[in-house]
Design an enzyme around this catalytic site. Structure first.
Site, PDB file in Angstrom:
ATOM      1  N   ARG A  64     -12.276   6.330   5.115  1.00 57.72           N
ATOM      2  CA  ARG A  64     -13.503   6.020   4.365  1.00 57.72           C
ATOM      3  C   ARG A  64     -14.570   7.091   4.644  1.00 57.72           C
ATOM      4  O   ARG A  64     -15.326   7.464   3.768  1.00 57.72           O
ATOM      5  CB  ARG A  64     -14.054   4.629   4.736  1.00 57.72           C
ATOM      6  CG  ARG A  64     -13.109   3.474   4.575  1.00 57.72           C
ATOM      7  CD  ARG A  64     -12.661   3.189   3.162  1.00 57.72           C
ATOM      8  NE  ARG A  64     -11.708   4.048   2.497  1.00 57.72           N
ATOM      9  CZ  ARG A  64     -10.372   3.991   2.614  1.00 57.72           C
ATOM     10  NH1 ARG A  64      -9.801   3.146   3.419  1.00 57.72           N
ATOM     11  NH2 ARG A  64      -9.603   4.813   1.912  1.00 57.72           N
ATOM     12  N   ARG A 118      -1.135  -0.770  -8.780  1.00 56.77           N
ATOM     13  CA  ARG A 118      -2.482  -0.332  -8.417  1.00 56.77           C
ATOM     14  C   ARG A 118      -2.514   1.201  -8.477  1.00 56.77           C
ATOM     15  O   ARG A 118      -1.714   1.865  -7.814  1.00 56.77           O
ATOM     16  CB  ARG A 118      -2.814  -0.781  -6.990  1.00 56.77           C
ATOM     17  CG  ARG A 118      -4.160  -0.275  -6.481  1.00 56.77           C
ATOM     18  CD  ARG A 118      -4.303  -0.419  -4.970  1.00 56.77           C
ATOM     19  NE  ARG A 118      -4.243  -1.803  -4.547  1.00 56.77           N
ATOM     20  CZ  ARG A 118      -3.954  -2.169  -3.291  1.00 56.77           C
ATOM     21  NH1 ARG A 118      -3.677  -1.260  -2.368  1.00 56.77           N
ATOM     22  NH2 ARG A 118      -3.926  -3.440  -2.963  1.00 56.77           N
ATOM     23  N   ASP A 173       0.840  -1.204   0.000  1.00 57.71           N
ATOM     24  CA  ASP A 173       0.000   0.000   0.000  1.00 57.71           C
ATOM     25  C   ASP A 173       0.875   1.254   0.000  1.00 57.71           C
ATOM     26  O   ASP A 173       2.019   1.224   0.458  1.00 57.71           O
ATOM     27  CB  ASP A 173      -0.863   0.040   1.275  1.00 57.71           C
ATOM     28  CG  ASP A 173      -2.032  -0.938   1.227  1.00 57.71           C
ATOM     29  OD1 ASP A 173      -2.283  -1.533   0.176  1.00 57.71           O
ATOM     30  OD2 ASP A 173      -2.684  -1.098   2.278  1.00 57.71           O
TER      31      ASP A 173
HETATM   32  P1  FDA Z   1     -14.243   9.138  -5.362  1.00 59.17           P
HETATM   33  O1  FDA Z   1     -13.794   9.434  -3.976  1.00 59.17           O
HETATM   34  O2  FDA Z   1     -14.435  10.273  -6.295  1.00 59.17           O
HETATM   35  O3  FDA Z   1     -15.557   8.263  -5.271  1.00 59.17           O
HETATM   36  C1  FDA Z   1     -16.328   7.932  -6.402  1.00 59.17           C
HETATM   37  C2  FDA Z   1     -17.648   7.355  -5.908  1.00 59.17           C
HETATM   38  O4  FDA Z   1     -17.410   6.126  -5.230  1.00 59.17           O
HETATM   39  C3  FDA Z   1     -18.348   8.230  -4.876  1.00 59.17           C
HETATM   40  O5  FDA Z   1     -19.169   9.181  -5.496  1.00 59.17           O
HETATM   41  C4  FDA Z   1     -19.141   7.220  -4.076  1.00 59.17           C
HETATM   42  O6  FDA Z   1     -20.302   6.835  -4.775  1.00 59.17           O
HETATM   43  C5  FDA Z   1     -18.209   6.034  -4.050  1.00 59.17           C
HETATM   44  N1  FDA Z   1     -17.345   6.039  -2.856  1.00 59.17           N
HETATM   45  C6  FDA Z   1     -16.023   6.317  -2.806  1.00 59.17           C
HETATM   46  N2  FDA Z   1     -15.548   6.179  -1.541  1.00 59.17           N
HETATM   47  C7  FDA Z   1     -16.611   5.817  -0.781  1.00 59.17           C
HETATM   48  C8  FDA Z   1     -16.776   5.515   0.603  1.00 59.17           C
HETATM   49  N3  FDA Z   1     -15.740   5.558   1.451  1.00 59.17           N
HETATM   50  N4  FDA Z   1     -18.009   5.182   1.052  1.00 59.17           N
HETATM   51  C9  FDA Z   1     -19.062   5.116   0.198  1.00 59.17           C
HETATM   52  N5  FDA Z   1     -18.968   5.383  -1.131  1.00 59.17           N
HETATM   53  C10 FDA Z   1     -17.764   5.734  -1.616  1.00 59.17           C
HETATM   54  N6  FDA Z   1      -5.402   5.121  -1.087  1.00 59.17           N
HETATM   55  C11 FDA Z   1      -4.118   5.359  -0.736  1.00 59.17           C
HETATM   56  O7  FDA Z   1      -3.765   6.515  -0.483  1.00 59.17           O
HETATM   57  N7  FDA Z   1      -3.221   4.331  -0.644  1.00 59.17           N
HETATM   58  C12 FDA Z   1      -3.559   3.053  -0.937  1.00 59.17           C
HETATM   59  O8  FDA Z   1      -2.712   2.166  -0.849  1.00 59.17           O
HETATM   60  C13 FDA Z   1      -4.894   2.794  -1.347  1.00 59.17           C
HETATM   61  N8  FDA Z   1      -5.311   1.530  -1.653  1.00 59.17           N
HETATM   62  C14 FDA Z   1      -6.559   1.345  -2.214  1.00 59.17           C
HETATM   63  C15 FDA Z   1      -6.931   0.089  -2.685  1.00 59.17           C
HETATM   64  C16 FDA Z   1      -8.149  -0.066  -3.326  1.00 59.17           C
HETATM   65  C17 FDA Z   1      -8.523  -1.396  -3.867  1.00 59.17           C
HETATM   66  C18 FDA Z   1      -9.037   1.044  -3.486  1.00 59.17           C
HETATM   67  C19 FDA Z   1     -10.338   0.918  -4.207  1.00 59.17           C
HETATM   68  C20 FDA Z   1      -8.689   2.267  -2.979  1.00 59.17           C
HETATM   69  C21 FDA Z   1      -7.469   2.432  -2.320  1.00 59.17           C
HETATM   70  N9  FDA Z   1      -7.105   3.652  -1.785  1.00 59.17           N
HETATM   71  C22 FDA Z   1      -5.808   3.866  -1.396  1.00 59.17           C
HETATM   72  C23 FDA Z   1      -8.147   4.701  -1.569  1.00 59.17           C
HETATM   73  C24 FDA Z   1      -8.224   5.669  -2.724  1.00 59.17           C
HETATM   74  O9  FDA Z   1      -7.065   6.452  -2.773  1.00 59.17           O
HETATM   75  C25 FDA Z   1      -9.443   6.604  -2.591  1.00 59.17           C
HETATM   76  O10 FDA Z   1      -9.344   7.339  -1.425  1.00 59.17           O
HETATM   77  C26 FDA Z   1     -10.780   5.885  -2.600  1.00 59.17           C
HETATM   78  O11 FDA Z   1     -10.773   4.822  -3.504  1.00 59.17           O
HETATM   79  C27 FDA Z   1     -11.917   6.842  -3.037  1.00 59.17           C
HETATM   80  O12 FDA Z   1     -11.650   7.338  -4.309  1.00 59.17           O
HETATM   81  P2  FDA Z   1     -12.457   6.895  -5.633  1.00 59.17           P
HETATM   82  O13 FDA Z   1     -11.437   6.639  -6.681  1.00 59.17           O
HETATM   83  O14 FDA Z   1     -13.367   5.792  -5.347  1.00 59.17           O
HETATM   84  O15 FDA Z   1     -13.214   8.188  -6.100  1.00 59.17           O
END
Ligand code: FDA
Length: 307
Positions: A288, A184, A134
């Site tokens: 989250r 990733r 990570d």
């Molecule tokens: P965005 O935040 O724009 O969300 C898009 C949509 O997804 C939202 O409108 C909502 O519908 C839904 N959504 C997103 N988060 C939600 C939540 N918590 N609860 C409910 N709905 C939600 N970060 C990091 O800094 N280091 C890491 O190593 C990782 N590892 C990692 C692994 C995996 C498999 C994932 C999916 C994510 C990570 N992350 C991470 C977290 C990542 O950086 C980011 O903070 C989250 O994925 C939220 O960003 P989105 O890309 O989903 O977009």
């Protein structure tokens, strides 16, 4: 503002202790965390692998002493042993945070974390699975990427994580997009200053698209970690336009986030769920909440016992 406040609260030992010891928060936390114990996590993993891939994460970060780091390694050894015994290693890998393995310990912290990560990679290889490292806040990016490069000497399947919100990441993608390289790409979950990170959503999304193109166009294995529907559509279209088949990349989402979309996307291609478990859930959970303020209302109600 709210996100910054939540991410700052994530580092509060008093809040952390109060939350992690309150039974009232459990139902809300369970949406994102597969329980405190390995048995609960494996039960969830067994269910998920019927249609999805999984990356299991033993929760913990910012380890303050050597014993805690050793305990994290022991937890991963136990987890990997169980994954092997239960026949899960073709569909389940593990994710680790170097700060849980001692990266921030004074003096030789980075070397301790690297040794510990190497032990986990060896245990993973012994049962036929992989490790993804990570990415944490920007002060650790160089040390973490150095560690991944070192781990890949013996374990080339070790996954790296890059955060699209960092201004440097397009360059890191180009450097990491080598043959077979598992990368990733996520947006990034920490509260970073404008000097190193895009702070505006649209800028982060544009950076994500640029980074994704570099990874998808290269000879590596992109892992598209986002819940953002527009970016997911973009990723699948981009992959198809560049001649990548469904097995040449994967989508990734967090446990508890958009579960219906997870199931639908898993039918069309490969989708991996990041599945955390363990008692040290507070910082992970607060990140989250920071991503979706609506989650905060539910959490605060549970904390006060008012529903
Ligand atoms: P965005 O935040 O724009 O969300 C898009 C949509 O997804 C939202 O409108 C909502 O519908 C839904 N959504 C997103 N988060 C939600 C939540 N918590 N609860 C409910 N709905 C939600 N970060 C990091 O800094 N280091 C890491 O190593 C990782 N590892 C990692 C692994 C995996 C498999 C994932 C999916 C994510 C990570 N992350 C991470 C977290 C990542 O950086 C980011 O903070 C989250 O994925 C939220 O960003 P989105 O890309 O989903 O977009």
């Amino acid at each position: 503002m709210l996100r910054s406040a939540l991410l700052s609260a994530a580092r509060s030992p008093a809040l952390r202790s109060a939350a992690e010891h309150s039974a009232l928060t459990r139902p809300v936390v369970d949406r994102f965390v597969a329980g405190n114990h390995i048995d609960a996590a494996l039960a969830v993993a067994h269910t998920l692998v019927t249609d999805r891939l999984v990356s299991l994460d033993h929760l913990g970060e910012d380890t303050g002493d050597r014993e805690q780091a050793d305990a994290a390694v022991a937890a991963y050894r136990e987890l990997l042993g169980r994954l092997g015994d239960e026949g899960l290693t073709d569909r389940v890998e593990v994710s680790v945070k170097l700060s849980a393995l001692g990266q921030a310990l004074p003096g030789d912290g980075p070397a301790i974390a690297l040794d510990n990560a190497a032990a986990i990679c060896a245990a993973a290889a012994a049962v036929g699975t992989t490790v993804t490292v990570d990415m944490e806040d920007h002060t650790t990016t160089d040390a973490t990427l150095d560690a991944v490069r070192a781990l890949r000497v013996d374990h080339p399947g070790t996954g790296a994580v890059l955060q699209a919100y960092l201004r440097r990441t397009e360059g890191d993608c180009a450097e990491l997009a080598g043959p077979g390289s598992r990368v990733r790409l996520c947006k990034g979950a920490y509260d970073e200053p404008a000097s190193v990170a895009f702070r505006n959503r649209a800028d982060v999304d544009r950076s994500y698209r640029r980074c994704l193109r570099v990874l998808m166009a290269g000879p590596g294995y992109p892992m598209v970690a986002t819940h953002d529907p527009d970016l997911i559509t973009h990723a699948t279209e981009l992959a198809a336009s560049l001649g990548r088949g469904p097995l040449d990349y994967e989508l990734q989402m967090l446990y508890g986030v958009r579960p219906r979309a997870q199931r639908e996307l898993a039918h069309a291609g490969q989708l991996r769920v990041y599945l955390p478990y363990g008692s040290a859930w507070f910082p992970y959970f607060m990140r989250r909440l920071g991503e979706r303020p609506a989650n905060l209302v539910v959490f605060l109600r549970s904390f006060t016992g008012r529903h």
